[in-house]
Write a protein that holds these residues in place. Structure first.
Motif, PDB file in Angstrom:
ATOM      1  N   VAL A  86       0.974  -1.039  -0.254  1.00 29.17           N
ATOM      2  CA  VAL A  86      -0.007   0.026  -0.040  1.00 29.17           C
ATOM      3  C   VAL A  86       0.732   1.177  -0.010  1.00 29.17           C
ATOM      4  O   VAL A  86       0.386   2.204  -0.684  1.00 29.17           O
ATOM      5  CB  VAL A  86      -1.059   0.173   1.227  1.00 29.17           C
ATOM      6  N   VAL A  87       2.135   1.280   0.702  1.00 32.38           N
ATOM      7  CA  VAL A  87       2.850   2.421   0.621  1.00 32.38           C
ATOM      8  C   VAL A  87       3.389   2.913  -0.599  1.00 32.38           C
ATOM      9  O   VAL A  87       3.094   4.046  -0.857  1.00 32.38           O
ATOM     10  CB  VAL A  87       4.018   2.106   1.754  1.00 32.38           C
ATOM     11  N   ILE A 130       0.385   4.562  -2.565  1.00 35.10           N
ATOM     12  CA  ILE A 130       0.157   5.870  -2.343  1.00 35.10           C
ATOM     13  C   ILE A 130       1.406   6.529  -2.818  1.00 35.10           C
ATOM     14  O   ILE A 130       0.962   7.779  -3.498  1.00 35.10           O
ATOM     15  CB  ILE A 130       0.159   6.123  -0.732  1.00 35.10           C
ATOM     16  N   ASP A 131       2.556   6.294  -2.741  1.00 35.93           N
ATOM     17  CA  ASP A 131       3.755   7.061  -3.178  1.00 35.93           C
ATOM     18  C   ASP A 131       3.620   7.450  -4.808  1.00 35.93           C
ATOM     19  O   ASP A 131       3.822   8.442  -5.101  1.00 35.93           O
ATOM     20  CB  ASP A 131       4.965   6.408  -2.880  1.00 35.93           C
ATOM     21  N   TYR A 132       3.236   6.254  -5.519  1.00 36.68           N
ATOM     22  CA  TYR A 132       3.514   6.399  -6.939  1.00 36.68           C
ATOM     23  C   TYR A 132       2.091   6.578  -7.744  1.00 36.68           C
ATOM     24  O   TYR A 132       2.088   6.492  -8.883  1.00 36.68           O
ATOM     25  CB  TYR A 132       4.128   5.257  -7.461  1.00 36.68           C
ATOM     26  N   ARG A 154      -0.854   9.525  -4.111  1.00 37.56           N
ATOM     27  CA  ARG A 154      -0.084  10.945  -3.951  1.00 37.56           C
ATOM     28  C   ARG A 154       1.092  10.973  -4.940  1.00 37.56           C
ATOM     29  O   ARG A 154       2.151  11.757  -4.734  1.00 37.56           O
ATOM     30  CB  ARG A 154       0.611  10.626  -2.605  1.00 37.56           C
ATOM     31  N   THR A 177       5.022  13.033  -4.954  1.00 33.20           N
ATOM     32  CA  THR A 177       6.135  12.376  -5.121  1.00 33.20           C
ATOM     33  C   THR A 177       7.017  12.984  -6.304  1.00 33.20           C
ATOM     34  O   THR A 177       8.018  12.956  -6.351  1.00 33.20           O
ATOM     35  CB  THR A 177       5.996  10.970  -5.341  1.00 33.20           C
ATOM     36  N   GLU A 202       8.955  15.732  -4.945  1.00 33.80           N
ATOM     37  CA  GLU A 202      10.178  15.211  -4.337  1.00 33.80           C
ATOM     38  C   GLU A 202      10.912  14.816  -5.038  1.00 33.80           C
ATOM     39  O   GLU A 202      12.289  14.940  -4.982  1.00 33.80           O
ATOM     40  CB  GLU A 202       9.570  14.054  -3.481  1.00 33.80           C
ATOM     41  N   ILE A 243      13.180  17.675  -6.177  1.00 31.41           N
ATOM     42  CA  ILE A 243      13.954  18.185  -5.233  1.00 31.41           C
ATOM     43  C   ILE A 243      15.209  17.463  -5.392  1.00 31.41           C
ATOM     44  O   ILE A 243      16.394  17.924  -5.247  1.00 31.41           O
ATOM     45  CB  ILE A 243      13.415  17.989  -3.714  1.00 31.41           C
ATOM     46  N   LEU A 244      15.091  15.947  -5.275  1.00 32.87           N
ATOM     47  CA  LEU A 244      16.495  15.348  -5.319  1.00 32.87           C
ATOM     48  C   LEU A 244      17.288  15.563  -6.714  1.00 32.87           C
ATOM     49  O   LEU A 244      18.200  15.753  -6.443  1.00 32.87           O
ATOM     50  CB  LEU A 244      15.913  13.758  -5.611  1.00 32.87           C
ATOM     51  N   PHE A 273      12.850   4.016  -4.925  1.00 33.56           N
ATOM     52  CA  PHE A 273      13.847   4.997  -3.929  1.00 33.56           C
ATOM     53  C   PHE A 273      14.873   3.748  -3.271  1.00 33.56           C
ATOM     54  O   PHE A 273      15.988   4.135  -3.328  1.00 33.56           O
ATOM     55  CB  PHE A 273      13.008   5.587  -2.891  1.00 33.56           C
ATOM     56  N   GLN A 274      14.200   2.871  -2.657  1.00 36.76           N
ATOM     57  CA  GLN A 274      15.187   1.953  -2.046  1.00 36.76           C
ATOM     58  C   GLN A 274      16.035   1.189  -3.009  1.00 36.76           C
ATOM     59  O   GLN A 274      17.078   1.066  -2.773  1.00 36.76           O
ATOM     60  CB  GLN A 274      14.342   0.998  -1.265  1.00 36.76           C
TER      61      GLN A 274
END
Lengths: 118, 244
Positions: B55-56, B59-61, B64, B68, B71, B74-75, B135-136
């Motif tokens: 679920v995380v 949400i991220d991709y 929300r 992202t 964000e 920003i990176l 990301f990870q």
């Protein structure tokens, strides 16, 4: 007493935040300042994860559990996840600025950097 | 302003913050009794709506995704800033090869590198199923490449990571995310709509744009951290004058 236990994890986040701010305020070294800022940022992780925590809640990953099982809040985890990586690159940018400040001014103490030169 | 006054002002402000913070958290739901509706709505609906078991990442991709994207830029701009500040083409012209690593170190590093590459790719491509994602996985892929520096020396590391292709991949990853978002316009859908086939829940090729965006983010994070690692290593190597 019970009241304290219920808000203690939130207070930990506030404490970490203040520790980081103290580090920034008393800093004698720019690298120390940058790391202190990282500590301040870490306090937001502590706060967010505590807000989303639920006693006995499963991790919000349904690969091996059936949908409908109560989980902890996945939204705060998603908010954190992107920030961990972004924080690392922002730290890299700040440290690059520190390197340049040292090359230009010859010092790493924030107090000695007061005189701005062109 | 001298040190004593600075401390007085700091402790005054800290005490004020502590009071306000205590008042603010006092009325939060007790710890361990999360009751906001949004997390539960997300947790129960994303498996059915997006065929995503993590679920995380849904949400991220997806839910929300617009945040992202911000964000991610920003990176992108942070790494761009580091490049602008620190990169100097005249540096390290005269670095000689030292290559004094023992055979065991080189053999071990090469073996771990292969294992970490596979692990990083697994993390990047399975973000929609289990914890992981772009990301990870990207960070694992990029930091695994530090083993090249350990196994060989800085010149070999530089030849691989300072290549223009790495910079191009960084831009490609960032642009790919935005392009996937824009591609929804072709179907008259809003920005970042998940229009790709959702597939079977639990498959690697499921969850539509979530997997695609995760791959783009993985590409960008890998390239970004490779460039960061290279730039800082260059800084250290040029200070100490060592080649490996």
């Amino acid at each position: 007493m019970n009241q304290i236990v219920h808000i203690f994890p939130y207070l930990v986040a506030g404490w970490v935040f203040l520790c980081g701010l103290y580090g920034i305020a008393t800093s004698r070294h720019l690298v120390h300042t940058v790391i202190s800022l990282a500590v301040v940022q870490t306090s937001t992780y502590v706060l967010l994860l505590n807000i989303g925590f639920r006693t006995g809640g499963a991790a919000p990953v349904f690969a091996d559990i059936s949908p409908g099982i109560t989980t902890v809040d996945p939204i705060v985890q998603a908010l954190m996840l992107t920030d961990v990586v972004v924080e690392a690159t922002v730290m890299a940018l700040l440290l690059a600025m520190v390197v340049k400040a040292y090359e230009k001014a010859g010092t790493l103490s924030p107090d000695d950097l007061r005189l701005m030169r062109g | 302003m001298n040190g004593a006054w600075r401390m007085r002002i700091f402790f005054l402000a800290a005490a004020g913050f502590a009071c306000l913070y205590f008042l603010a958290v006092r009325n939060l739901p007790p710890w361990g009794h999360y009751r906001g509706p949004y997390g539960d709505v997300m947790a129960t609906s994303s498996v059915f709506q997006r065929h995503t078991t993590d679920v995380v990442n849904a949400i991220d991709y997806d839910y929300r995704g617009f945040d992202t994207l911000g964000e991610e830029f920003i990176l992108f701009t942070s790494v761009l800033g580091v490049m602008l500040l620190l990169r100097d083409p005249e540096k390290n012209k005269g670095i000689s090869r030292s290559g004094n690593m023992g055979q065991a170190t080189r053999f071990g590093a090469a073996g771990s590198y292969a294992a970490l590459l596979v692990f990083g790719l697994y993390m990047t491509t399975h973000g929609q199923l289990t914890p992981g994602g772009g990301f990870q996985g990207g960070v694992i892929l990029a930091t695994a490449s530090m083993l090249i520096y350990i196994a060989e020396d800085f010149r070999v590391f530089k030849r691989i990571t300072s290549h223009p292709i790495v910079e191009a991949l960084d831009a490609l990853g960032a642009a790919g995310y935005a392009a996937i978002g824009l591609s929804a316009f072709l179907f008259s859908a809003p920005f970042l709509t998940n229009w790709m086939p959702l597939g079977k829940t639990g498959d690697v090729f499921s969850s539509g744009t979530i997997a695609a965006i995760s791959a783009c983010v993985g590409l960008e994070v890998t390239a970004a951290f490779l460039m960061l690692g290279y730039t800082y290593l260059e800084e250290i190597v040029s200070e100490t004058g060592e080649g490996g």
